[in-house]
Each structure stands twice: as structure tokens, then as C-alpha cells.
Design a protein around this motif. Structure first.
Motif, PDB file in Angstrom:
ATOM      1  N   ASN A 122       0.899  -1.192   0.065  1.00  0.00           N
ATOM      2  CA  ASN A 122       0.010   0.058  -0.085  1.00  0.00           C
ATOM      3  C   ASN A 122       0.963   1.187   0.093  1.00  0.00           C
ATOM      4  O   ASN A 122       0.581   2.384  -0.651  1.00  0.00           O
ATOM      5  CB  ASN A 122      -0.986   0.089   1.261  1.00  0.00           C
ATOM      6  CG  ASN A 122      -1.833  -1.090   1.121  1.00  0.00           C
ATOM      7  OD1 ASN A 122      -2.365  -1.594  -0.047  1.00  0.00           O
ATOM      8  ND2 ASN A 122      -2.439  -1.696   2.349  1.00  0.00           N
ATOM      9  N   TYR A 123       2.015   1.104   0.658  1.00  0.00           N
ATOM     10  CA  TYR A 123       2.963   2.642   0.826  1.00  0.00           C
ATOM     11  C   TYR A 123       3.628   2.758  -0.543  1.00  0.00           C
ATOM     12  O   TYR A 123       3.710   3.710  -1.037  1.00  0.00           O
ATOM     13  CB  TYR A 123       4.044   2.047   1.901  1.00  0.00           C
ATOM     14  CG  TYR A 123       4.809   3.428   2.042  1.00  0.00           C
ATOM     15  CD1 TYR A 123       4.301   4.557   2.175  1.00  0.00           C
ATOM     16  CD2 TYR A 123       6.292   3.026   2.255  1.00  0.00           C
ATOM     17  CE1 TYR A 123       5.489   5.752   2.407  1.00  0.00           C
ATOM     18  CE2 TYR A 123       7.128   4.155   2.404  1.00  0.00           C
ATOM     19  CZ  TYR A 123       6.874   5.359   2.392  1.00  0.00           C
ATOM     20  OH  TYR A 123       7.597   6.479   2.641  1.00  0.00           O
ATOM     21  N   PHE A 124       3.987   1.574  -0.977  1.00  0.00           N
ATOM     22  CA  PHE A 124       4.696   1.506  -2.539  1.00  0.00           C
ATOM     23  C   PHE A 124       3.454   2.130  -3.616  1.00  0.00           C
ATOM     24  O   PHE A 124       3.938   3.156  -4.308  1.00  0.00           O
ATOM     25  CB  PHE A 124       5.017   0.211  -3.140  1.00  0.00           C
ATOM     26  CG  PHE A 124       5.401   0.236  -4.368  1.00  0.00           C
ATOM     27  CD1 PHE A 124       6.371   0.802  -5.256  1.00  0.00           C
ATOM     28  CD2 PHE A 124       4.238  -0.460  -5.163  1.00  0.00           C
ATOM     29  CE1 PHE A 124       6.528   0.622  -6.463  1.00  0.00           C
ATOM     30  CE2 PHE A 124       4.630  -0.735  -6.879  1.00  0.00           C
ATOM     31  CZ  PHE A 124       5.676  -0.072  -7.067  1.00  0.00           C
ATOM     32  N   THR A 125       2.312   1.711  -3.538  1.00  0.00           N
ATOM     33  CA  THR A 125       1.326   2.137  -4.651  1.00  0.00           C
ATOM     34  C   THR A 125       1.198   3.709  -4.192  1.00  0.00           C
ATOM     35  O   THR A 125       0.844   4.543  -5.255  1.00  0.00           O
ATOM     36  CB  THR A 125       0.183   1.405  -4.522  1.00  0.00           C
ATOM     37  OG1 THR A 125      -0.506   1.276  -3.139  1.00  0.00           O
ATOM     38  CG2 THR A 125       0.187   0.113  -5.049  1.00  0.00           C
ATOM     39  N   GLU A 126       1.122   4.205  -3.006  1.00  0.00           N
ATOM     40  CA  GLU A 126       0.679   5.503  -2.770  1.00  0.00           C
ATOM     41  C   GLU A 126       2.072   6.470  -3.261  1.00  0.00           C
ATOM     42  O   GLU A 126       1.821   7.533  -3.625  1.00  0.00           O
ATOM     43  CB  GLU A 126       0.516   5.770  -1.271  1.00  0.00           C
ATOM     44  CG  GLU A 126      -0.719   5.238  -0.571  1.00  0.00           C
ATOM     45  CD  GLU A 126      -0.986   5.346   0.645  1.00  0.00           C
ATOM     46  OE1 GLU A 126      -0.181   5.680   1.402  1.00  0.00           O
ATOM     47  OE2 GLU A 126      -1.934   4.779   1.233  1.00  0.00           O
ATOM     48  N   VAL A 149       2.886   2.029 -15.414  1.00  0.00           N
ATOM     49  CA  VAL A 149       2.722   0.442 -15.487  1.00  0.00           C
ATOM     50  C   VAL A 149       3.879  -0.142 -15.411  1.00  0.00           C
ATOM     51  O   VAL A 149       3.967  -1.201 -14.844  1.00  0.00           O
ATOM     52  CB  VAL A 149       1.833   0.104 -16.757  1.00  0.00           C
ATOM     53  CG1 VAL A 149       1.691  -1.157 -16.949  1.00  0.00           C
ATOM     54  CG2 VAL A 149       0.518   0.632 -16.704  1.00  0.00           C
ATOM     55  N   LEU A 150       4.797   0.223 -16.187  1.00  0.00           N
ATOM     56  CA  LEU A 150       6.227  -0.415 -16.318  1.00  0.00           C
ATOM     57  C   LEU A 150       7.035  -0.259 -14.784  1.00  0.00           C
ATOM     58  O   LEU A 150       7.448  -1.235 -14.312  1.00  0.00           O
ATOM     59  CB  LEU A 150       7.233   0.670 -17.143  1.00  0.00           C
ATOM     60  CG  LEU A 150       6.810   0.662 -18.560  1.00  0.00           C
ATOM     61  CD1 LEU A 150       7.538   1.408 -19.164  1.00  0.00           C
ATOM     62  CD2 LEU A 150       6.917  -1.054 -19.020  1.00  0.00           C
ATOM     63  N   ILE A 151       6.582   0.835 -14.252  1.00  0.00           N
ATOM     64  CA  ILE A 151       7.253   0.801 -12.682  1.00  0.00           C
ATOM     65  C   ILE A 151       6.562  -0.122 -11.767  1.00  0.00           C
ATOM     66  O   ILE A 151       7.320  -0.842 -10.856  1.00  0.00           O
ATOM     67  CB  ILE A 151       7.100   2.361 -12.124  1.00  0.00           C
ATOM     68  CG1 ILE A 151       8.268   3.357 -12.823  1.00  0.00           C
ATOM     69  CG2 ILE A 151       7.526   2.200 -10.622  1.00  0.00           C
ATOM     70  CD1 ILE A 151       7.992   4.460 -12.304  1.00  0.00           C
ATOM     71  N   THR A 152       5.376  -0.355 -11.936  1.00  0.00           N
ATOM     72  CA  THR A 152       4.624  -1.327 -11.151  1.00  0.00           C
ATOM     73  C   THR A 152       4.891  -2.728 -11.346  1.00  0.00           C
ATOM     74  O   THR A 152       5.218  -3.412 -10.540  1.00  0.00           O
ATOM     75  CB  THR A 152       2.997  -1.149 -11.076  1.00  0.00           C
ATOM     76  OG1 THR A 152       2.915   0.263 -11.020  1.00  0.00           O
ATOM     77  CG2 THR A 152       2.440  -1.860 -10.191  1.00  0.00           C
TER      78      THR A 152
END
Length: 277
Positions: A122-126, A149-152
């Protein structure tokens, strides 16, 4: 109390209240947080692998990476993060921000030996959305949708797939130490050392038999101890089975989430292709 095993890994023996609990971190803009403009100039000048690794080891105090496994793991994490930015053609601002996102996610992972994959993801997505949406001063549109999208995909496939390995390498092992006190059981008495004269005088066979027989009769708790031990072993076996089942369920749930995230971009494009006439 902290002990060290034969393999060199640190083992922490402590109570549940003394363990650092998983935290909910708030995402903030982290461009230039770890790599400033001068550091990015030096990184741009480092063209070979050895030059880039040597520079990163100096910037983050990892010069002992050849003898310290933790430093070597961190150096590889930082090196391949820079390589990913170069392959995607990120500019200095984007490279600095992506590097900070990876580093902050890793620090959130290793801040506690307890499971915290949900909090870290959750912290990464934020953090990613904080650098993909223009809403000053809370967020900036540094990455576009394709780069998002590439980073995720990159972080999920390279970091979160090895989440347990990073936690194993950078956090102490928690070992549960149980002790039981039974109400109504007599306390163990300390043995009193007998005088040397009484120990030296031998006993006749008749005296030995007469002393051994009452000793066996004076232990009425032997049967109770055996019963408690058998029940305790049975309860521990059931507890171990329940823990293994919960861990297996958590792993399956996490794997299903990873597969759903991987299929997200492709599934969103599917309906558009089906509408062609």
C-alpha cells in the motif's frame, strides 16, 4: 535477549510487546531525497558496471559489499534500479524519484520482523501515485500512465516476489520461548549438599532397597507430569498445524494478488480489442 546462530543469522528472543509493529506510512514527494543533482551528475558519468557500483557503494556507505552480504544485496538493489531507469529513458528527476520509491519501500519492509507485506505494498502504490498525479503540493505528475505500469510491474516482479528473502536477510529471526507454571504443583527444592562423611559411608543392599522403595512412593506427581506432558505435546502439534495452514493461506492469497496485478494492464485492454468490427 539476542543470540546468534551457527549460520551467522541474528535470532531475537523477546516478548510480543517489544517487537516493532508494522506501521502505516504516509507517502510524500521524494524527488532528490537520496540522489541530489550532484549525485545524478556522477551517476550519468559512470558508464560501466564497476564504475556505477563503486559510486553507489560510496554514496550509501556500502564499501564492505564484498564481505558483507547485506551490503551486497543493497548494492544490487540500487544498481538494478538505476539500470531500469536507464533502460526506460528516465530523466534525472524521474530516476531520483524512482530510486527513492524503491529505497523507502525496502526500509518499510525491514523495519519489523513481523509480516507487513500489505502495509508495504500500500505504501509503494501511494508513493507511485504521489509522483503520477498533478496535485501540488501533495503530488506531482512526474510519471505518465505508461511509465506507471512499467514501474509497478518492475517492482512487483523484482522486489515483492522476493519480499520474504529481503525480510529474512535484513530482520532478526523471532523465536518463541514458552514457559509454563502449573497451579498446585509443588515447587522444585534445591538439593542440599550432604557432608563428606555421609557420602563416603557405603550402604548395605538391604538399606539401599529400603531407601529406594519410599522414594518411588514419595513422588505422587509423576503420573500427573506424564499426563500434562502428553496433553501439551498434543496441543503444540495442533497449534503447529494451524499456524502452517494460516501461513499457506497467506502465501496463496499474496500469490493470487500478484497474478491479478500482472494481468491488470492486459485485461483492461481486452474489451477494447473485442469491439473491432
Amino acid at each position: 535477549m539476542v543470540t546468534r546462530s551457527c549460520s551467522g543469522r541474528v535470532q531475537a528472543v523477546m516478548g510480543p510487546e517489544s517487537l516493532p509493529q508494522p506501521q502505516q506510512h504516509k507517502a510524500k514527494i521524494c524527488m532528490w531525497k537520496y540522489l541530489d543533482v550532484h549525485s545524478m551528475d556522477l551517476i550519468d558519468k559512470a558508464q560501466t558496471t564497476d564504475e556505477l557500483k563503486s559510486l553507489l557503494s560510496e554514496l550509501f556507505d556500502l564499501q564492505d559489499f564484498q564481505s558483507n552480504p547485506r551490503s551486497a544485496i543493497l548494492l544490487d538493489l540500487y544498481f538494478y534500479s538505476i539500470q531500469f531507469c536507464r533502460e526506460q529513458g528516465f530523466n534525472r528527476e524521474q530516476t531520483s524519484a524512482f530510486f527513492s520509491i524503491v529505497k523507502d519501500t525496502h526500509e518499510a519492509c525491514v523495519e519489523t520482523p513481523l509480516p507487513n507485506v500489505e502495509e508495504c505494498y500500500n505504501y509503494f502504490t501511494e508513493l507511485v501515485f504521489c509522483h503520477s498525479i498533478r496535485r501540488p503540493p501533495f503530488s506531482i505528475d512526474l510519471f505518465n500512465q505508461d511509465q506507471l505500469v512499467l514501474i509497478t510491474d518492475y517492482v512487483i516482479n523484482t522486489y515483492f516476489r522476493h519480499f520474504k528473502l529481503y525480510k529474512y536477510a535484513f530482520t532478526p529471526q523471532v523465536r518463541l520461548d514458552l514457559s509454563f507454571t502449573y497451579i498446585g504443583m509443588p515447587e522444585a527444592k534445591e538439593e542440599v549438599e550432604e557432608p563428606a562423611e555421609s557420602r563416603e559411608s557405603p550402604l548395605s543392599p538391604l538399606q539401599e532397597e529400603s531407601e529406594e522403595a519410599p522414594a518411588a512412593e514419595q513422588d505422587p506427581t509423576a503420573t500427573l507430569r506424564e499426563y500434562i506432558s502428553a496433553q501439551l505435546n498434543q496441543e503444540l502439534a495442533q497449534l503447529r498445524l494451524v499456524v502452517e495452514q494460516r501461513l499457506r493461506a497467506a502465501e496463496e492469497q499474496f500469490s493470487s494478488k500478484l497474478s491479478q496485478l500482472e494481468k491488470g494492464p492486459s485485461s483492461s485492454k481486452g474489451p477494447g480489442k473485442g469491439k473491432k468490427k
